[in-house]
Design a protein around this motif. Structure first.
Motif, short mmCIF file in Angstrom:
data_model
loop_
_atom_site.label_atom_id
_atom_site.label_comp_id
_atom_site.label_asym_id
_atom_site.label_seq_id
_atom_site.Cartn_x
_atom_site.Cartn_y
_atom_site.Cartn_z
N UNK B 179 0.80 -1.24 0.00
CA UNK B 179 0.00 0.00 0.00
C UNK B 179 0.83 1.28 0.00
N UNK B 180 2.12 1.17 0.26
CA UNK B 180 2.99 2.36 0.24
C UNK B 180 3.95 2.33 -0.95
N UNK B 181 3.74 1.39 -1.86
CA UNK B 181 4.54 1.36 -3.08
C UNK B 181 5.78 0.52 -3.00
N UNK B 182 5.92 -0.25 -1.95
CA UNK B 182 7.10 -1.12 -1.83
C UNK B 182 6.98 -2.25 -2.85
N UNK B 183 8.01 -2.44 -3.63
CA UNK B 183 8.01 -3.49 -4.64
C UNK B 183 8.87 -4.65 -4.15
N UNK B 184 8.29 -5.83 -4.18
CA UNK B 184 9.00 -7.00 -3.73
C UNK B 184 10.27 -7.22 -4.54
N UNK B 185 11.20 -7.93 -3.94
CA UNK B 185 12.49 -8.15 -4.58
C UNK B 185 13.56 -7.42 -3.80
N UNK B 186 14.78 -7.52 -4.29
CA UNK B 186 15.91 -7.01 -3.52
C UNK B 186 16.10 -5.51 -3.64
N UNK B 187 15.44 -4.88 -4.61
CA UNK B 187 15.80 -3.50 -4.91
C UNK B 187 15.46 -2.52 -3.79
N UNK B 188 14.21 -2.51 -3.36
CA UNK B 188 13.76 -1.44 -2.47
C UNK B 188 14.47 -1.45 -1.13
N UNK B 189 14.45 -2.60 -0.46
CA UNK B 189 15.04 -2.62 0.87
C UNK B 189 16.54 -2.33 0.81
N UNK B 190 17.19 -2.87 -0.21
CA UNK B 190 18.62 -2.63 -0.30
C UNK B 190 18.95 -1.21 -0.72
N UNK B 191 18.02 -0.57 -1.38
CA UNK B 191 18.21 0.84 -1.69
C UNK B 191 18.06 1.67 -0.41
N UNK B 192 17.11 1.30 0.41
CA UNK B 192 16.96 1.97 1.70
C UNK B 192 18.24 1.81 2.53
N UNK B 193 18.78 0.60 2.54
CA UNK B 193 20.02 0.37 3.29
C UNK B 193 21.16 1.19 2.69
N UNK B 194 21.19 1.29 1.38
CA UNK B 194 22.24 2.10 0.74
C UNK B 194 22.12 3.56 1.14
N UNK B 195 20.90 4.06 1.20
CA UNK B 195 20.70 5.45 1.62
C UNK B 195 21.15 5.64 3.06
N UNK B 196 20.88 4.66 3.90
CA UNK B 196 21.34 4.73 5.28
C UNK B 196 22.87 4.69 5.33
N UNK B 197 23.46 3.91 4.45
CA UNK B 197 24.93 3.82 4.37
C UNK B 197 25.51 5.17 3.99
N UNK B 198 24.94 5.77 2.97
CA UNK B 198 25.44 7.08 2.52
C UNK B 198 25.31 8.12 3.62
N UNK B 199 24.18 8.06 4.34
CA UNK B 199 23.96 9.02 5.43
C UNK B 199 24.99 8.81 6.54
N UNK B 200 25.24 7.56 6.88
CA UNK B 200 26.13 7.26 8.00
C UNK B 200 27.59 7.58 7.69
N UNK B 201 28.02 7.26 6.45
CA UNK B 201 29.44 7.38 6.13
C UNK B 201 29.75 8.57 5.23
N UNK B 202 28.74 9.38 4.93
CA UNK B 202 28.98 10.56 4.11
C UNK B 202 29.34 10.21 2.67
N UNK B 203 28.74 9.16 2.15
CA UNK B 203 29.03 8.71 0.78
C UNK B 203 27.88 9.09 -0.14
N UNK B 204 28.11 8.90 -1.45
CA UNK B 204 27.05 9.21 -2.40
C UNK B 204 27.07 8.20 -3.55
N UNK B 205 26.01 8.26 -4.34
CA UNK B 205 25.80 7.26 -5.39
C UNK B 205 26.95 7.22 -6.39
N UNK B 206 27.56 8.36 -6.69
CA UNK B 206 28.61 8.35 -7.72
C UNK B 206 29.83 7.54 -7.28
N UNK B 207 29.90 7.19 -6.02
CA UNK B 207 30.98 6.32 -5.54
C UNK B 207 30.91 4.91 -6.09
#
Lengths: 142, 431
Positions: B179-207
């Motif tokens: 109901x909130x648009x979460x799509x099953x599979x590895x993409x969404x949750x791992x993207x959330x984790x990646x965003x948390x990673x970038x926030x925690x370590x000061x990294x960005x997608x271009x890395x």
């Protein structure tokens, strides 16, 4: 219906495990399973406590409905039919203030796509789906 | 779909693997690879490609059909849809079996295998499936196992044909995500984790750009891979940074490309392996993770602990440590989670938060840190087996232009995601 233009959320279908949760939503209350032996909240509902493994010590506990935005992204090309007419749309992870180990999903009604204040406080609201079932949502505290 | 997990090595404290060095991989076969099945060419259907891969693996090992006494595969072919309601074909393509998966019974029948005593068609996916095969041979359930993993891609836009995504209702566990648009599979949750990673370590997608470019480079040195066969050109950093956005900040080049293909492997006992055509590649351990996060979305911290635990299990069961691993091929289906494996296993000393710096260093196969020498799924198409086949080739010394210049005595490979995966430790030597 949703306050987000074009959004047709898939409607939750309660089952034996989740019916108390969804019934509470229809009363505009957010209740979570609490293991009284471990003092541990569970969301989504689980058949047994993730800590002690017992199914016998659960109670439904109403929580206050305050949280914060952890991270977010913008859905621009959803595979889910009911979201395609609402794109772009926010997709945020909300941590519950009472227990930050519990997180919820949110489309942040009222917040323009991409203009999400990271870390901002949010409060609980409810939105209606096509079957009339209410779902819990979160909006930024103004 | 998964009948039994009791064979798994998914707990810490299980000690050295009881079959360490007593099981070996002696054959590998890779079928042709297309973007999709055309719906017409039966040799390129799931069943057709599976037969091709299996026969190649048996020939590679120098075995005959009569030597095979174990058959192991998975139904998780990522077809995302059935062939029906389209009309079926003449036998043996008159059911889904052979079109969207290829079961052990189907292959036994199609190849005329007469001596099979162990059949298993419900391995979860390739990571655990490889562990299941090694365990089955070690336990004596069979002596020589033929193991295959098809990936199926049919006509239509990937993901948009998944019936779940077309449903107006959200039953079961999906009631708390769809109901909130979460799509099953590895993409969404791992993207959330990646965003948390970038926030925690000061990294960005271009890395992630250097990782993507190097994987494509390695993939172009894999002659059977999708890009070698169909789009044989290198990407530039600008291509990557300007890639079509799939989900912010994920771009098309972060996602392995769904393909239609099959890979097969032969596992046997170390004793049987001695007289076969190929130098045996011994299995020193296998380990699995099959947990999930506490709440709706698994978090960075949960994924980090999952991989750290996986590493402890791997070191404990294999008797090796991080500094002993020469070749490292962890899953890269979305580039956003590969760093968890790199940091969790601390390959080449990479610690939490350091992966992007490592990617920016020299990770070419000719260099000192040949990370994902396979080219991964990002560089060869989503076949997943390349992680294992490259590890085997590197240890055999047959990786051709991808052959690393550093020592290649041990290899660690596995997939899928940090919280749900199966890894295997290979070695040129049984101990």
């Amino acid at each position: 219906m949703s306050t987000i233009p074009g959004l047709e959320r898939p409607a939750p279908v309660p089952n034996e495990l989740t019916k108390p949760f969804w019934d509470a939503c229809n009363e505009r209350r957010l209740v979570l399973q609490n293991c009284t032996a471990c003092a541990r909240l569970h969301y989504p509902p689980a058949p047994r406590c993730s800590q002690c493994g017992s199914p016998d010590n659960f109670e439904w506990k109403e929580v206050e409905g305050k949280g914060h935005i952890d991270v977010f992204m913008v859905i621009r090309d959803s595979r889910i039919r009911g979201f395609r007419s609402a794109q772009p749309i926010n997709f945020a992870v909300i941590t519950l203030d009472e227990d930050p180990g519990i997180n919820f999903l949110s489309n942040l009604p009222g917040t323009p796509p991409g203009e999400v204040p990271m870390g901002a406080p949010v409060e609980l609201i409810f939105e209606e789906t096509s079957t009339g079932q209410l779902v819990h949502e979160w909006q930024v505290v103004s | 779909m998964v009948s039994d997990t009791s064979w798994m090595r998914n707990r810490e404290g299980m000690g050295l693997w009881e079959h360490r060095g007593k099981v070996a991989v002696v054959g590998w076969g890779q079928s042709h690879m297309d973007r999709r099945w055309d719906g017409v060419t039966m040799d390129r259907s799931c069943g057709g490609l599976t037969k091709e891969a299996c026969l190649k693996a048996i020939a590679d090992a120098g075995l005959s059909l009569d030597d095979i006494d174990g058959l192991i595969t998975s139904r998780e072919t990522r077809a995302e849809q059935t062939w029906a309601p389209r009309p079926y074909f003449d036998p043996p393509y008159d059911t889904e079996d052979g079109l969207t998966y290829a079961s052990a019974d189907w292959i036994q029948r199609e190849l005329g295998l007469k001596n099979v005593k162990y059949l298993k068609s419900d391995a979860p996916y390739i990571g655990p499936m490889m562990g299941l095969a090694a365990q089955a041979v070690g336990d004596g359930l069979c002596q020589t196992a033929l193991v295959w993993y098809p990936m199926v891609n049919l006509e239509g836009r990937y993901g948009h044909n998944n019936p779940q995504n077309l449903n107006q209702e959200a039953p079961g566990a999906t009631a708390f995500s769809l109901p909130w648009g979460y799509q099953n599979g590895a993409m969404f949750n791992n993207l959330v984790v990646f965003l948390q990673y970038c926030k925690k370590y000061g990294k960005s997608h271009d890395g992630l750009a250097p990782l993507c470019l190097n994987l494509r480079r390695n993939g172009l040195m894999t002659d059977w891979g999708y890009y070698s066969l169909h789009e044989p050109y290198q990407l530039t950093r600008e291509d990557y940074l300007n890639g079509r956005v799939i989900e912010e900040p994920l771009v098309i080049y972060d996602c392995d490309r769904p393909v239609n293909t099959c890979a097969a492997f032969i596992f046997t006992t170390a004793e049987r392996a001695r007289d076969l055509r190929q130098k045996p590649v011994y299995v020193l351990n296998h380990a699995q993770n099959n947990g999930r996060g506490r709440s709706t979305m698994a978090t960075l911290e949960e994924h980090q602990e999952a991989v750290a635990s996986l590493a402890r299990k791997m070191w404990e069961g294999s008797g090796l440590g991080a500094s002993d691993v020469d070749i490292f091929n962890p899953y890269d289906g979305y580039l956003t989670f590969t760093q968890q494996f790199l940091e969790g296993f601390q390959w080449h000393g990479v610690k939490w938060g350091e992966a992007h710096d490592f990617y920016a260093d020299d990770t070419r196969v000719e260099g000192p840190h040949p990370f994902l020498s396979s080219g991964g799924n990002n560089g060869t198409g989503r076949n997943r087996a390349v992680l294992f086949s490259d590890s085997i080739q590197q240890l055999r010394g047959t990786a051709g232009p991808r052959q690393v210049t550093v020592k290649a005595d041990t290899a660690l490979a596995g997939c899928n995601t940090p919280d749900s995966c199966g890894f295997m430790m290979f070695s040129k030597h049984p101990s």
